[in-house]
Design a protein around this motif. Sequence first.
Motif, short mmCIF file in Angstrom:
data_model
loop_
_atom_site.label_atom_id
_atom_site.label_comp_id
_atom_site.label_asym_id
_atom_site.label_seq_id
_atom_site.Cartn_x
_atom_site.Cartn_y
_atom_site.Cartn_z
N GLN A 152 0.82 -1.21 0.00
CA GLN A 152 0.00 0.00 0.00
C GLN A 152 0.85 1.26 0.00
OE1 GLN A 152 -3.42 1.75 2.95
NE2 GLN A 152 -3.73 -0.24 2.03
N VAL A 153 0.43 2.21 -0.84
CA VAL A 153 1.05 3.54 -0.94
C VAL A 153 -0.07 4.56 -0.83
CG1 VAL A 153 2.37 5.12 -2.39
CG2 VAL A 153 2.86 2.68 -2.46
N LEU A 154 0.09 5.53 0.05
CA LEU A 154 -0.88 6.62 0.15
C LEU A 154 -0.25 7.99 -0.08
CD1 LEU A 154 -2.95 5.23 3.12
CD2 LEU A 154 -3.84 5.70 0.85
N SER A 155 1.05 8.06 -0.03
CA SER A 155 1.75 9.33 -0.23
C SER A 155 1.58 9.82 -1.67
CB SER A 155 3.24 9.16 0.07
OG SER A 155 3.98 10.28 -0.37
N SER A 156 1.09 11.03 -1.83
CA SER A 156 0.86 11.60 -3.16
C SER A 156 2.16 11.83 -3.92
CB SER A 156 0.10 12.92 -3.04
OG SER A 156 0.87 13.87 -2.30
N VAL A 157 3.27 11.95 -3.21
CA VAL A 157 4.56 12.20 -3.87
C VAL A 157 5.32 10.92 -4.18
CG1 VAL A 157 4.79 14.53 -2.94
CG2 VAL A 157 5.68 12.59 -1.63
N ASP A 158 4.83 9.79 -3.70
CA ASP A 158 5.51 8.51 -3.93
C ASP A 158 4.83 7.78 -5.09
OD1 ASP A 158 7.12 6.31 -3.75
OD2 ASP A 158 6.25 5.55 -1.87
N ARG A 159 5.02 8.31 -6.28
CA ARG A 159 4.29 7.80 -7.44
C ARG A 159 4.78 6.42 -7.87
NH1 ARG A 159 5.03 13.29 -8.14
NH2 ARG A 159 3.11 14.50 -8.23
N GLY A 160 6.00 6.06 -7.55
CA GLY A 160 6.52 4.76 -7.95
C GLY A 160 6.43 3.69 -6.88
N GLY A 161 5.90 4.02 -5.72
CA GLY A 161 5.79 3.05 -4.64
C GLY A 161 7.10 2.72 -3.96
N ARG A 162 8.05 3.63 -4.06
CA ARG A 162 9.37 3.39 -3.44
C ARG A 162 9.24 3.15 -1.94
NH1 ARG A 162 14.80 4.56 -4.49
NH2 ARG A 162 16.04 5.20 -2.68
N TYR A 163 8.35 3.88 -1.29
CA TYR A 163 8.22 3.81 0.17
C TYR A 163 6.90 3.14 0.59
CZ TYR A 163 12.10 7.12 -0.14
OH TYR A 163 13.30 7.73 -0.43
N ALA A 164 6.46 2.17 -0.19
CA ALA A 164 5.27 1.41 0.16
C ALA A 164 5.46 0.73 1.51
CB ALA A 164 4.98 0.36 -0.92
N PHE A 165 4.35 0.31 2.11
CA PHE A 165 4.40 -0.30 3.44
C PHE A 165 5.44 -1.42 3.52
CE2 PHE A 165 2.87 -3.66 6.36
CZ PHE A 165 2.88 -2.95 7.54
N ASP A 166 5.43 -2.35 2.58
CA ASP A 166 6.32 -3.50 2.66
C ASP A 166 7.73 -3.20 2.17
OD1 ASP A 166 5.75 -3.29 -0.04
OD2 ASP A 166 5.14 -5.39 -0.31
N GLN A 167 7.95 -2.01 1.62
CA GLN A 167 9.29 -1.63 1.15
C GLN A 167 10.10 -0.90 2.23
OE1 GLN A 167 10.69 -2.53 -1.97
NE2 GLN A 167 8.87 -3.83 -1.72
N GLN A 168 9.47 -0.57 3.33
CA GLN A 168 10.15 0.26 4.34
C GLN A 168 11.42 -0.38 4.90
OE1 GLN A 168 6.75 3.12 6.20
NE2 GLN A 168 6.39 0.95 6.53
#
Length: 501
Positions: A277-293
């Motif tokens: 899941q990605v909710l950040s409007s500036v994280d368009r590529g999902g770099r900082y998605a929940f499971d990527q942290q």
Amino acid sequence: MKNRLFYARHLEDLPETGWRRVAPEPVSAPAMLLFNRELAADFDLPRDWQSGPLAVDRWSGNALPDTIEPTALAYAGHQFGQPVPQLGDGRALLLGQLRHRDGRLRDVQLKGSGRTPFSRMGDGRAGIGPVLREFLVSEAMAALGIPTTRALAALATGDTIQRQFGPEPGAILVRVASSHLRFGSFEYFAHRGDREGLQRLADAAVAWHYPDLLSHDPRERCLALLERVMEQTASLVSEWMRVGFIHGVMNTDNMTLSGETLDYGPCAFMDEFRAGQVLSSVDRGGRYAFDQQPYMAQWNLTRLAECLLPLLDEDTDTAVDRAEGLLTRFPDCFRQFHHPMLAAKIGLPPTPRVEEDAALTERLLGLMEQAGADFTNTFRELGRAAPTEAAGQQRLVAILGDRPDTRTWLKAYARRCEGDDGGPGVAESDRRARMAETNPVHIPRNHLVEAALVAAEGGDLRPAEDLLKVVRSPYTANGLPAIYRQPPEPEERVHATFCGT
């Protein structure tokens, strides 16, 4: 000591090229929005710093005592993977440090206090929405037991600022932190080839946060500092994931040496569980998605290690080998925190079987994702339902879906709790207590936060004040209205969160 309240260790300990003295820009009509009296008590703040016109003028920056020397700190960073050699406090000023009741110093910073030499053509201001978001979420994180900066006060400025969606009421946040040293602080001096600056910064980080390392040889001390920061970061990210928190902008300039959560811009808490899941409007590529942290934490630590190479050994190859030898241990370091956390979320104690127990929780998360189940409420329901109780199991089946995989998991969980699978069982009272301590009842749900911010922008602070009371009691219902525990209706869902810069 500069006066009866504030110290100035940042002026004394940091490289002089790493900060600039800057006065706050006056605001037209400051007014207190929220004040954290519990936090103020930790610093024994005098009454005239807590309420009244003088307190408002001071915390807005309009009337600081002459003995306080506000400064903007320089730092660099990697933003979404790209190096930026100079960032810095573009809308924040460090007033100094207050002495906490635990004897340690804490930074006190005004955020939204006007332009600085690092503003990069910005206005240096903050809007009421982002300020109240940081107040609400950082206080929620503190109540959840997760290392974080704190909010001491939020003030309206009486001025209007221009942002992406039009004019907004201006505001200032008074933020408290163990320090504002970031991974990006080291990148600033590394970009400039300033070995002396790096050494002074490393010495300050050790003295402020890890004084037990002062007895180490300087080169060993630097490696030990990197190891300690790695451990703190691994623990922090695991704690984020325990409560379904998505930071949203894990750039190196938002990662602290102290292991505290810093900057609550496009952050969010999950409702329905989705690993990516990605909710950040500036994280368009999902770099900082929940499971990527966790992976991004290791990536950021690698950037920090690159800055520290000159301090690890005079020979670059030897320094690289030392840093790599440490960083390759990050996955194991993370699992040491993450696996016991996953086991605790289903009420199991840390045992030699912790990896199997963590895998059992991962299987549950898979079921939750398939069903679109609410992350927070599913674990609370599991904590209420005895593994062999038919009614409780039916409630879980309703949540997770009436599928063979669901019933297979419930049977495996019951066997694990009862010790019928060959491992040690767990007493039902212990299981429930552990789950109640690990899984919150209340989180700052995104739709409630957004509703509170919209109301505040219109002049109504009551929803924000009510939500603040709720998130400060995260592990108990306390007779609070059920609306604070309910997932959003489809039309209430928040699909993107914003920085506000």
